[in-house]
Design an enzyme around this catalytic site. Structure first.
Site, short mmCIF file in Angstrom:
data_model
loop_
_atom_site.label_atom_id
_atom_site.label_comp_id
_atom_site.label_asym_id
_atom_site.label_seq_id
_atom_site.Cartn_x
_atom_site.Cartn_y
_atom_site.Cartn_z
N CYS A 1 38.61 30.33 36.95
CA CYS A 1 37.63 29.48 37.66
C CYS A 1 36.25 29.81 37.11
O CYS A 1 36.13 30.31 35.98
CB CYS A 1 37.74 29.65 39.17
SG CYS A 1 37.35 31.30 39.79
N ASN B 1 35.33 33.84 39.23
CA ASN B 1 36.44 34.80 39.41
C ASN B 1 36.27 35.65 40.67
O ASN B 1 36.70 36.79 40.74
CB ASN B 1 36.62 35.70 38.16
CG ASN B 1 37.91 36.51 38.15
OD1 ASN B 1 37.97 37.60 37.59
ND2 ASN B 1 38.95 36.03 38.76
N CYS C 1 36.22 33.63 43.98
CA CYS C 1 36.71 32.81 45.10
C CYS C 1 38.09 32.24 44.83
O CYS C 1 39.08 32.63 45.47
CB CYS C 1 35.74 31.67 45.40
SG CYS C 1 34.12 32.22 45.99
N ARG C 2 38.19 31.28 43.90
CA ARG C 2 39.44 30.53 43.75
C ARG C 2 40.49 31.24 42.91
O ARG C 2 41.66 31.33 43.32
CB ARG C 2 39.14 29.15 43.12
CG ARG C 2 38.35 28.23 44.02
CD ARG C 2 37.79 27.05 43.27
NE ARG C 2 36.75 27.46 42.33
CZ ARG C 2 36.16 26.68 41.46
NH1 ARG C 2 36.54 25.41 41.38
NH2 ARG C 2 35.21 27.14 40.67
N SER C 3 40.13 31.71 41.70
CA SER C 3 41.18 32.27 40.83
C SER C 3 41.79 33.57 41.37
O SER C 3 42.98 33.81 41.14
CB SER C 3 40.71 32.41 39.38
OG SER C 3 39.59 33.24 39.26
N ASP D 1 35.25 23.96 44.64
CA ASP D 1 34.64 25.29 44.74
C ASP D 1 34.21 25.54 46.19
O ASP D 1 33.35 24.83 46.71
CB ASP D 1 33.42 25.32 43.81
CG ASP D 1 32.86 26.71 43.65
OD1 ASP D 1 33.23 27.59 44.45
OD2 ASP D 1 32.05 26.92 42.74
P1 4NP Z 1 34.72 30.66 41.99
O1 4NP Z 1 33.46 30.36 42.93
O2 4NP Z 1 34.47 29.97 40.69
O3 4NP Z 1 35.85 30.02 42.74
O4 4NP Z 1 34.83 32.15 41.88
C1 4NP Z 1 32.14 30.64 42.55
C2 4NP Z 1 31.63 31.88 42.76
C3 4NP Z 1 30.31 32.14 42.43
C4 4NP Z 1 29.52 31.15 41.87
C5 4NP Z 1 30.06 29.91 41.66
C6 4NP Z 1 31.37 29.65 41.99
N1 4NP Z 1 28.17 31.41 41.56
O5 4NP Z 1 27.48 30.47 41.15
O6 4NP Z 1 27.73 32.56 41.67
#
Ligand code: 4NP
Length: 156
Positions: A11, A14, A16-18, A126
């Site tokens: 994702c 790394n 939240c989702r993955s 997201d």
């Molecule tokens: P992820 O979510 O891609 O599912 O881990 C996010 C976590 C942090 C950020 C964006 C998406 N960020 O912009 O810091």
């Protein structure tokens, strides 16, 4: 194939989702008795070395899984030789992976929701900027994909 299958989920951050996708596939593979190598990474570098978002930890804990020891890392060109499958959580991650894939890479790229009938081409949204309900949706989607991936990998 004699080697155990290997899957990397990717994702953006790394955190939240993955990590939830990694947890779901580990969980489903274990339940099915399938030996598999699973990891996750982000296309971005902001969270390298950090643990998952507390809301992801809470969501995993609701399903009896502890992901607090996971640590974020950034995807690297070497991952394309290390993993059979690299699975993007959304189409932006997919496009970024496509761009960075070395020519002749072993890894087969796909979009996570392409592994869920009726959701082909869709993104796992997201949940970072929303409330806890977004994490529940993420869990439902990644666990549905994980169940289908186990079925797919067990019969290859
Ligand atoms: P992820 O979510 O891609 O599912 O881990 C996010 C976590 C942090 C950020 C964006 C998406 N960020 O912009 O810091």
């Amino acid at each position: 194939m004699s080697q155990i299958p290997s899957v990397l989920f990717v994702c953006l951050g790394n955190i939240c989702r993955s990590p939830l996708a990694e947890a779901a596939l580990r969980h489903e593979a274990k339940a099915a008795g399938l030996d598999i190598l699973v990891d996750s990474a982000g296309t971005g570098s902001w969270h390298i070395g950090k643990g998952p978002d507390p809301r992801s930890c809470d969501e995993a804990a609701r399903h009896g899984i502890d992901i607090r020891s996971y640590r974020a890392r950034q995807v690297s060109p070497a991952d394309f030789a290390r993993f059979d499958r690299i699975i993007a959580l959304d189409s932006t991650n997919f496009a970024d992976l496509r761009r960075m894939a070395p020519s002749g890479a072993k890894a087969r790229l796909s979009l996570l929701l392409d592994h869920v009938p009726g959701m082909k081409g869709q993104d796992v949204a997201d949940p970072y900027y929303g409330g806890p309900e977004g994490f529940e949706t993420t869990w439902q989607q990644v666990s549905a994909a994980a169940r289908n991936l186990v079925a797919e990998l067990a019969t290859r």
